[in-house]
Write a protein that holds these residues in place. Structure first.
Motif, PDB file in Angstrom:
ATOM      1  N   GLN A   1     -39.401 -31.815  21.134  1.00 44.21           N
ATOM      2  CA  GLN A   1     -39.944 -31.065  22.103  1.00 44.21           C
ATOM      3  C   GLN A   1     -40.077 -30.834  23.373  1.00 44.21           C
ATOM      4  OE1 GLN A   1     -43.847 -33.284  22.306  1.00 44.21           O
ATOM      5  NE2 GLN A   1     -44.292 -33.231  20.556  1.00 44.21           N
ATOM      6  N   PHE A   2     -39.183 -31.661  23.776  1.00 45.42           N
ATOM      7  CA  PHE A   2     -38.599 -31.172  25.222  1.00 45.42           C
ATOM      8  C   PHE A   2     -37.090 -30.228  24.968  1.00 45.42           C
ATOM      9  CE2 PHE A   2     -34.716 -31.144  28.364  1.00 45.42           C
ATOM     10  CZ  PHE A   2     -35.389 -30.719  29.482  1.00 45.42           C
ATOM     11  N   PHE A   3     -36.481 -29.684  24.039  1.00 50.48           N
ATOM     12  CA  PHE A   3     -35.333 -28.810  23.814  1.00 50.48           C
ATOM     13  C   PHE A   3     -36.022 -27.628  22.926  1.00 50.48           C
ATOM     14  CE2 PHE A   3     -32.902 -32.342  24.659  1.00 50.48           C
ATOM     15  CZ  PHE A   3     -31.391 -32.106  25.603  1.00 50.48           C
ATOM     16  N   PHE A   4     -37.189 -27.813  21.975  1.00 52.94           N
ATOM     17  CA  PHE A   4     -37.572 -27.180  21.608  1.00 52.94           C
ATOM     18  C   PHE A   4     -38.796 -27.034  21.326  1.00 52.94           C
ATOM     19  CE2 PHE A   4     -33.740 -28.140  18.803  1.00 52.94           C
ATOM     20  CZ  PHE A   4     -33.485 -27.710  18.723  1.00 52.94           C
ATOM     21  N   PRO A   5     -39.546 -26.145  22.095  1.00 50.90           N
ATOM     22  CA  PRO A   5     -41.011 -26.693  22.886  1.00 50.90           C
ATOM     23  C   PRO A   5     -42.091 -25.931  21.727  1.00 50.90           C
ATOM     24  CG  PRO A   5     -39.792 -25.336  24.301  1.00 50.90           C
ATOM     25  CD  PRO A   5     -38.781 -25.394  23.380  1.00 50.90           C
ATOM     26  N   ILE A   6     -41.607 -25.603  20.738  1.00 52.14           N
ATOM     27  CA  ILE A   6     -42.269 -24.952  19.729  1.00 52.14           C
ATOM     28  C   ILE A   6     -42.913 -25.670  18.484  1.00 52.14           C
ATOM     29  CG2 ILE A   6     -39.776 -25.062  17.777  1.00 52.14           C
ATOM     30  CD1 ILE A   6     -41.805 -22.135  16.848  1.00 52.14           C
ATOM     31  N   PHE A   7     -42.410 -27.153  18.784  1.00 55.20           N
ATOM     32  CA  PHE A   7     -43.034 -28.039  18.752  1.00 55.20           C
ATOM     33  C   PHE A   7     -44.262 -28.882  18.714  1.00 55.20           C
ATOM     34  CE2 PHE A   7     -38.286 -28.596  16.801  1.00 55.20           C
ATOM     35  CZ  PHE A   7     -38.917 -28.908  15.665  1.00 55.20           C
ATOM     36  N   ASP A   8     -44.036 -28.750  20.151  1.00 52.48           N
ATOM     37  CA  ASP A   8     -45.436 -28.552  21.271  1.00 52.48           C
ATOM     38  C   ASP A   8     -46.518 -27.868  20.649  1.00 52.48           C
ATOM     39  OD1 ASP A   8     -47.054 -30.614  22.601  1.00 52.48           O
ATOM     40  OD2 ASP A   8     -45.884 -29.585  24.146  1.00 52.48           O
ATOM     41  N   TRP A   9     -46.077 -26.695  21.283  1.00 55.92           N
ATOM     42  CA  TRP A   9     -47.185 -25.730  20.595  1.00 55.92           C
ATOM     43  C   TRP A   9     -47.463 -25.198  19.853  1.00 55.92           C
ATOM     44  CZ3 TRP A   9     -45.293 -20.556  19.120  1.00 55.92           C
ATOM     45  CH2 TRP A   9     -44.096 -20.156  19.493  1.00 55.92           C
ATOM     46  N   GLY A  10     -46.147 -25.285  18.486  1.00 60.71           N
ATOM     47  CA  GLY A  10     -46.557 -24.910  17.259  1.00 60.71           C
ATOM     48  C   GLY A  10     -47.822 -24.817  16.592  1.00 60.71           C
ATOM     49  N   ARG A  11     -48.252 -26.383  16.646  1.00 55.93           N
ATOM     50  CA  ARG A  11     -49.608 -26.735  15.917  1.00 55.93           C
ATOM     51  C   ARG A  11     -50.146 -25.594  16.080  1.00 55.93           C
ATOM     52  NH1 ARG A  11     -47.912 -32.366  17.716  1.00 55.93           N
ATOM     53  NH2 ARG A  11     -48.368 -31.372  19.647  1.00 55.93           N
ATOM     54  N   ASP A  12     -50.392 -25.300  17.305  1.00 48.98           N
ATOM     55  CA  ASP A  12     -51.529 -24.170  17.582  1.00 48.98           C
ATOM     56  C   ASP A  12     -51.250 -22.720  18.153  1.00 48.98           C
ATOM     57  OD1 ASP A  12     -53.211 -26.817  18.740  1.00 48.98           O
ATOM     58  OD2 ASP A  12     -53.105 -26.430  20.568  1.00 48.98           O
ATOM     59  N   TYR A  13     -50.555 -22.424  17.126  1.00 50.90           N
ATOM     60  CA  TYR A  13     -50.323 -20.777  17.040  1.00 50.90           C
ATOM     61  C   TYR A  13     -51.175 -20.553  15.665  1.00 50.90           C
ATOM     62  CZ  TYR A  13     -46.397 -16.845  17.997  1.00 50.90           C
ATOM     63  OH  TYR A  13     -46.917 -16.107  18.759  1.00 50.90           O
ATOM     64  N   ASN A  14     -51.857 -19.302  16.401  1.00 52.09           N
ATOM     65  CA  ASN A  14     -52.484 -18.636  14.650  1.00 52.09           C
ATOM     66  C   ASN A  14     -52.208 -17.498  15.293  1.00 52.09           C
ATOM     67  OD1 ASN A  14     -53.918 -17.548  17.327  1.00 52.09           O
ATOM     68  ND2 ASN A  14     -54.878 -18.988  16.839  1.00 52.09           N
ATOM     69  N   LEU A  15     -53.024 -16.967  14.398  1.00 48.99           N
ATOM     70  CA  LEU A  15     -52.901 -14.605  13.496  1.00 48.99           C
ATOM     71  C   LEU A  15     -52.908 -14.292  14.750  1.00 48.99           C
ATOM     72  CD1 LEU A  15     -51.514 -13.313  11.805  1.00 48.99           C
ATOM     73  CD2 LEU A  15     -54.012 -13.089  10.566  1.00 48.99           C
ATOM     74  N   GLN A  16     -53.789 -14.080  15.914  1.00 52.08           N
ATOM     75  CA  GLN A  16     -54.131 -14.286  17.114  1.00 52.08           C
ATOM     76  C   GLN A  16     -53.111 -13.928  17.998  1.00 52.08           C
ATOM     77  OE1 GLN A  16     -58.342 -15.378  18.475  1.00 52.08           O
ATOM     78  NE2 GLN A  16     -57.870 -13.255  20.151  1.00 52.08           N
ATOM     79  N   LYS A  17     -52.743 -15.670  18.417  1.00 53.86           N
ATOM     80  CA  LYS A  17     -51.674 -15.343  19.370  1.00 53.86           C
ATOM     81  C   LYS A  17     -50.502 -14.635  19.138  1.00 53.86           C
ATOM     82  CE  LYS A  17     -53.262 -19.834  21.035  1.00 53.86           C
ATOM     83  NZ  LYS A  17     -52.656 -20.987  21.247  1.00 53.86           N
ATOM     84  N   PHE A  18     -49.978 -14.645  17.563  1.00 57.27           N
ATOM     85  CA  PHE A  18     -48.907 -13.865  16.651  1.00 57.27           C
ATOM     86  C   PHE A  18     -49.441 -12.784  16.920  1.00 57.27           C
ATOM     87  CE2 PHE A  18     -46.746 -11.855  13.579  1.00 57.27           C
ATOM     88  CZ  PHE A  18     -45.626 -12.031  13.992  1.00 57.27           C
ATOM     89  N   ARG A  19     -50.125 -12.000  17.116  1.00 48.62           N
ATOM     90  CA  ARG A  19     -50.539 -10.398  16.818  1.00 48.62           C
ATOM     91  C   ARG A  19     -50.142  -9.964  18.813  1.00 48.62           C
ATOM     92  NH1 ARG A  19     -56.187  -8.082  16.808  1.00 48.62           N
ATOM     93  NH2 ARG A  19     -56.232  -8.022  19.324  1.00 48.62           N
ATOM     94  N   GLY A  20     -50.977 -10.920  20.012  1.00 47.33           N
ATOM     95  CA  GLY A  20     -50.528 -10.833  21.294  1.00 47.33           C
ATOM     96  C   GLY A  20     -48.778 -10.649  20.927  1.00 47.33           C
ATOM     97  N   ALA A  21     -48.727 -11.721  20.896  1.00 46.15           N
ATOM     98  CA  ALA A  21     -47.133 -11.709  20.904  1.00 46.15           C
ATOM     99  C   ALA A  21     -46.466 -10.761  20.945  1.00 46.15           C
ATOM    100  CB  ALA A  21     -46.488 -13.507  20.765  1.00 46.15           C
ATOM    101  N   LEU A  22     -46.838 -10.226  19.798  1.00 46.51           N
ATOM    102  CA  LEU A  22     -45.787  -8.902  18.831  1.00 46.51           C
ATOM    103  C   LEU A  22     -46.164  -8.170  19.736  1.00 46.51           C
ATOM    104  CD1 LEU A  22     -44.133  -7.460  16.618  1.00 46.51           C
ATOM    105  CD2 LEU A  22     -46.672  -7.285  15.596  1.00 46.51           C
ATOM    106  N   ILE A  23     -47.623  -7.477  20.434  1.00 38.64           N
ATOM    107  CA  ILE A  23     -47.875  -6.517  20.645  1.00 38.64           C
ATOM    108  C   ILE A  23     -46.860  -6.084  22.469  1.00 38.64           C
ATOM    109  CG2 ILE A  23     -49.739  -5.387  22.673  1.00 38.64           C
ATOM    110  CD1 ILE A  23     -51.655  -6.102  20.350  1.00 38.64           C
TER     111      ILE A  23
END
Length: 91
Positions: A61-83
């Motif tokens: 999780q320290f080297f690859f933070p996606i393992f920490d926040w990836g569980r809570d990632y959803n389509l709405q967050k992806f849309r905001g990141a894409l924009i």
């Protein structure tokens, strides 16, 4: 450290001679620089009493933070990141 002051003339400010620190051996200096670069805050220290598996996961999780926040990632967050990404790309 002891500094000696010398004044060259009346117009220049005083100068100070400062001794150099003792030289470190190459391997020790390299190891310290490596540790400071890759482990600046020793991320596993708070988890000293954890199992080996938990320590491994915390290291990931320290080297690859996606393992920490990836569980809570959803389509709405992806849309905001894409924009946001498209906005920055157009600038």
């Amino acid at each position: 450290m002891h500094c000696h002051s010398q004044q060259k003339n009346h117009k220049s400010p005083p100068s100070f001679k400062v001794g150099c620190p003792p030289r470190k051996k190459f391997l020790r200096e390299f190891a310290e620089a490596f540790k400071e670069t890759f482990f600046p805050d020793d991320p596993l220290r708070p988890y000293k009493d954890q199992t080996r598996t938990q320590k491994f996961m915390l290291g990931l999780q320290f080297f690859f933070p996606i393992f920490d926040w990836g569980r809570d990632y959803n389509l709405q967050k992806f849309r905001g990141a894409l924009i946001a990404g498209l906005t920055i790309a157009t600038l």
